[in-house]
Design a protein around this motif. Structure first.
Motif: not given
Length: 300
Positions: A137-139, A170, A191, A195, A198, A202-204, A234
């Protein structure tokens, strides 16, 4: 008099004292690990650098060096680099008749450099970063400095693809601080869209594709913080620059040995334009090779 060709590390364009200190740290690491090789480093391409390349050349000559293996400390060739580095070396050599030098490959997205990038990602994410569900779940937004040269920008995209392969993220998107698209906010928008499917927020991770800290890194942090404030849903994490890591020192020495060993297949290639060929051989497990080191300026 020295017997081994000296190692000259050529960084590109910084007036930042933090970047200069990072290069000094890299030189110290290499000097401690390879006491038989005289080593120095400096920056070319901008005036008033706190660590000029010419001073590094002068220091090596004072220590008895007559031949230099020059390693461009670059992740990708940028704009004027192919012309600026040879010009800087020529000016330095004019002060020291008989001094020979040859350029090796820049670092590029070497596998060891990718390992450091992955570690910076894990450090930014904290505990549990390597769990498959966390990475899924990480971009990642890999951010380069940006250049007018499209080939330099394409190197950032190449690094992003190599970083994504097999690491479970991801996705790895690209952006640039200046001069090229997409910019950082647009990259973060991408990003966020990636996500969307997911679970959870969202985790960036904003990952600088910079070797050392400096003004560009500060600009990147400001751009990412501004976007994050406008998107409170996010999770945005900021990673550190690559820095003078042990892996970077190892790549520099690989380039040094390849330059000293020599290879006519790469002779005549301009400074800062060989990493793709070098990295392909590294990935395939074949030994690296580069241009022969001349014994005097007339043999270049």
């Amino acid at each position: 008099m020295t017997t081994s060709p000296a190692l000259l590390i050529a960084g590109h364009g910084t007036r930042d004292e933090g970047g200069a200190e990072a290069l000094r740290a890299l030189v110290r690491v290499l000097g401690e690990r390879h006491p038989d090789v005289p080593v120095a480093g400096g920056f070319f391409g901008v005036p008033a650098s706190p660590l000029p390349l010419g001073d590094a050349v002068d220091g090596l000559v004072e220590r008895g060096a007559t031949r230099l293996a020059v390693i461009p400390l670059l992740l990708a060739p940028t704009g004027p680099v192919p012309e600026a580095l040879p010009a800087a070396l020529e000016r330095a050599a004019e002060r020291h008749p008989g001094l020979g030098y040859a350029c090796g490959a820049e670092l590029g997205p070497h596998p060891k450099v990718l390992d450091v990038l992955e570690r910076r990602l894990d450090e930014a994410l904290g505990s549990g970063a390597r769990r498959p569900e966390d990475r899924a779940r990480t971009t990642v937004l890999l951010v380069g400095r940006g250049a007018a040269d499209p080939y330099a920008n394409a190197e950032v995209a190449r690094a992003a693809r190599l970083l994504w392969e097999g690491r479970g993220f991801a996705g790895v998107e690209t952006a640039f601080v200046s001069q090229a698209a997409p910019d950082v906010p647009t990259g973060l928008d991408r990003c966020l869209a990636l996500a969307a499917g997911a679970r959870g927020p969202a985790r960036i991770v904003v990952l600088p594709y910079f070797l050392f800290p400096g003004d560009l890194l500060e600009r990147l942090h400001m751009q990412a913080e501004g976007w994050s404030a406008a998107h409170p849903g996010a999770e945005v994490y900021g990673a550190e620059a690559i820095g003078p890591a042990a892996e970077v020192a190892a790549v520099v020495m690989e380039r040094y040995h390849a330059t000293v060993a020599g290879d006519p297949l790469l002779s005549g290639a301009p400074c800062g334009d060989r990493a793709a060929a070098e990295d392909a051989r590294e990935t395939d497990g074949a030994p690296e090779r580069s241009a022969p080191l001349p014994t005097d300026r007339g043999e270049r």
